[in-house]
Motif scaffolding. Structure first.
Motif, PDB file in Angstrom:
ATOM      1  N   THR A  11       0.843  -1.189   0.000  1.00  0.00           N
ATOM      2  CA  THR A  11       0.000   0.000   0.000  1.00  0.00           C
ATOM      3  C   THR A  11       0.879   1.240   0.000  1.00  0.00           C
ATOM      4  N   GLU A  12       0.275   2.389  -0.263  1.00  0.00           N
ATOM      5  CA  GLU A  12       1.044   3.635  -0.360  1.00  0.00           C
ATOM      6  C   GLU A  12       1.737   3.966   0.968  1.00  0.00           C
ATOM      7  N   GLN A  13       2.999   4.366   0.871  1.00  0.00           N
ATOM      8  CA  GLN A  13       3.813   4.701   2.042  1.00  0.00           C
ATOM      9  C   GLN A  13       4.488   6.062   1.851  1.00  0.00           C
ATOM     10  N   SER A  14       3.814   6.987   1.196  1.00  0.00           N
ATOM     11  CA  SER A  14       4.400   8.294   0.925  1.00  0.00           C
ATOM     12  C   SER A  14       4.807   8.993   2.221  1.00  0.00           C
ATOM     13  N   ALA A  15       5.962   9.657   2.185  1.00  0.00           N
ATOM     14  CA  ALA A  15       6.512  10.403   3.318  1.00  0.00           C
ATOM     15  C   ALA A  15       6.803   9.515   4.517  1.00  0.00           C
ATOM     16  N   ALA A  16       7.013   8.215   4.269  1.00  0.00           N
ATOM     17  CA  ALA A  16       7.364   7.302   5.366  1.00  0.00           C
ATOM     18  C   ALA A  16       8.800   7.504   5.822  1.00  0.00           C
ATOM     19  N   GLY A  17       9.579   8.228   5.015  1.00  0.00           N
ATOM     20  CA  GLY A  17      10.978   8.426   5.372  1.00  0.00           C
ATOM     21  C   GLY A  17      11.706   7.102   5.475  1.00  0.00           C
ATOM     22  N   HIS A  18      12.666   7.044   6.409  1.00  0.00           N
ATOM     23  CA  HIS A  18      13.470   5.829   6.533  1.00  0.00           C
ATOM     24  C   HIS A  18      13.008   4.960   7.695  1.00  0.00           C
ATOM     25  N   SER A  19      11.709   4.991   7.962  1.00  0.00           N
ATOM     26  CA  SER A  19      11.184   4.139   9.027  1.00  0.00           C
ATOM     27  C   SER A  19      11.210   2.682   8.598  1.00  0.00           C
ATOM     28  N   VAL A  20      11.351   1.798   9.590  1.00  0.00           N
ATOM     29  CA  VAL A  20      11.316   0.361   9.346  1.00  0.00           C
ATOM     30  C   VAL A  20      10.353  -0.277  10.333  1.00  0.00           C
ATOM     31  N   THR A  21       9.909  -1.480  10.023  1.00  0.00           N
ATOM     32  CA  THR A  21       8.928  -2.186  10.833  1.00  0.00           C
ATOM     33  C   THR A  21       9.635  -3.095  11.824  1.00  0.00           C
ATOM     34  N   VAL A  37       4.945  -6.176  -0.168  1.00  0.00           N
ATOM     35  CA  VAL A  37       5.335  -6.297   1.232  1.00  0.00           C
ATOM     36  C   VAL A  37       4.448  -5.389   2.079  1.00  0.00           C
ATOM     37  N   GLU A  38       3.903  -5.935   3.140  1.00  0.00           N
ATOM     38  CA  GLU A  38       3.109  -5.131   4.085  1.00  0.00           C
ATOM     39  C   GLU A  38       4.077  -4.399   5.017  1.00  0.00           C
ATOM     40  N   GLY A  39       4.766  -3.418   4.468  1.00  0.00           N
ATOM     41  CA  GLY A  39       5.768  -2.706   5.235  1.00  0.00           C
ATOM     42  C   GLY A  39       6.177  -1.424   4.549  1.00  0.00           C
ATOM     43  N   ARG A  40       7.273  -0.865   5.003  1.00  0.00           N
ATOM     44  CA  ARG A  40       7.786   0.408   4.519  1.00  0.00           C
ATOM     45  C   ARG A  40       8.743   0.194   3.339  1.00  0.00           C
ATOM     46  N   PRO A  41       9.072   1.270   2.610  1.00  0.00           N
ATOM     47  CA  PRO A  41      10.024   1.113   1.503  1.00  0.00           C
ATOM     48  C   PRO A  41      11.374   0.537   1.932  1.00  0.00           C
ATOM     49  N   ALA A  42      11.908   1.011   3.066  1.00  0.00           N
ATOM     50  CA  ALA A  42      13.188   0.467   3.526  1.00  0.00           C
ATOM     51  C   ALA A  42      13.072  -1.003   3.880  1.00  0.00           C
ATOM     52  N   ASP A  43      11.915  -1.410   4.444  1.00  0.00           N
ATOM     53  CA  ASP A  43      11.679  -2.835   4.708  1.00  0.00           C
ATOM     54  C   ASP A  43      11.795  -3.651   3.427  1.00  0.00           C
ATOM     55  N   CYS A  44      11.221  -3.106   2.355  1.00  0.00           N
ATOM     56  CA  CYS A  44      11.195  -3.836   1.081  1.00  0.00           C
ATOM     57  C   CYS A  44      12.605  -4.119   0.584  1.00  0.00           C
ATOM     58  N   VAL A  45      13.474  -3.121   0.674  1.00  0.00           N
ATOM     59  CA  VAL A  45      14.841  -3.309   0.190  1.00  0.00           C
ATOM     60  C   VAL A  45      15.591  -4.291   1.088  1.00  0.00           C
ATOM     61  N   LYS A  46      15.412  -4.182   2.391  1.00  0.00           N
ATOM     62  CA  LYS A  46      16.054  -5.130   3.307  1.00  0.00           C
ATOM     63  C   LYS A  46      15.637  -6.562   2.988  1.00  0.00           C
TER      64      LYS A  46
END
Length: 256
Positions: free
Chosen positions: A36-46, A69-78
């Motif tokens: 789902t959209e995670q705009s302006a989530a910054g570098h937060s992780v789950t 991925v049910e998570g943040r953009p940084a989560d996705c890359v990790k």
């Protein structure tokens, strides 16, 4: 070439779809992006909830696209680098974001954060965003320009861990004038909140989506975008103020 593609607008966003179509001209593309959209989530992780993952296919239900991925953009890359990809990618692309990530927006951007996460792991990473005017986006044309810029960056064989922020101007304002390598504008944006009252009498606020930069310094990414240039900004995630650190070392520090 193996390409990892992610974003912060979500795996079904039209900007990602358009950029993926262009990147397939350069190599194999695997998408690992937020569900789902995670705009302006910054570098937060789950940390406190599990990261649910689902496979995603094209409309034909047979062509594998990647993972949602049910998570943040940084989560996705990790997850992509540590668990999902059978081989490490040659480059990580984040985008194409709906809206520019120039100036101080870089600090809020989930798009840029995903690229930074890739650079953490010593991969070349490129964030790509498209500026808009009245929510009008020509993603296919912008993706073509973005792919050409990405090709030129990769042709120079940047060092491992290199990080780039690419912004495309509003295409409806006229032809692209070229590409300019520009520093990040650090002027604060003018922001507003809409104050409202709900039926129970509680006050609440909506962030107004209209951001303006009242003091766009010349020769920065914000001004170049306004002049219809594609901007490329090399970034780093070392936030240490090295000049000031040398000054602080001269202080006489005391504790009792």
């Amino acid at each position: 070439m193996r390409i990892l593609l992610t974003n912060d607008d979500g795996i079904y966003a039209p900007g990602l779809r358009a950029l993926r179509a262009e990147l397939l001209k350069l190599g194999t593309v695997t998408v690992v992006a937020p569900a789902t959209e995670q705009s302006a989530a910054g570098h937060s992780v789950t940390l406190l909830t599990p990261l649910l993952v689902n496979e995603v296919y094209e409309d034909d239900a047979t062509t594998f696209v990647g993972w949602a991925v049910e998570g943040r953009p940084a989560d996705c890359v990790k997850l992509a680098l540590l668990e999902l990809l059978p081989e490490p990618p040659d480059v990580i692309i984040s985008g194409m974001n709906a809206g520019s990530n120039a100036g101080i927006n870089v600090l809020y951007s989930g798009t840029v954060a995903a690229a930074i996460e890739g650079a953490f792991y010593r991969h070349t990473a490129i964030a790509v965003s498209l500026e808009y005017d009245k929510k009008i986006y020509d993603f296919p044309t912008a993706a073509k320009y973005a792919r050409q810029v990405i090709e030129q960056i990769l042709a120079r064989k940047p060092m491992k861990g290199s990080l780039f922020n690419v912004n495309l101007p509003v295409l409806e304002h006229g032809p692209i004038h070229g590409v300019r390598v520009m520093p990040q504008n650090v002027s604060p944006y003018t922001e507003k909140f809409d104050r409202r009252v709900n039926p129970r009498g509680r006050t609440y606020f909506w962030t107004n989506p209209e951001f303006t930069c009242p003091d766009p310094h010349p020769d920065t990414d914000v001004t170049a975008l306004s002049e219809s240039y594609i901007t490329v900004t090399p970034l780093q995630f070392d936030l240490t103020d090295h000049a000031k650190m040398e000054h602080l070392k001269e202080w006489e520090w005391k504790v009792e």
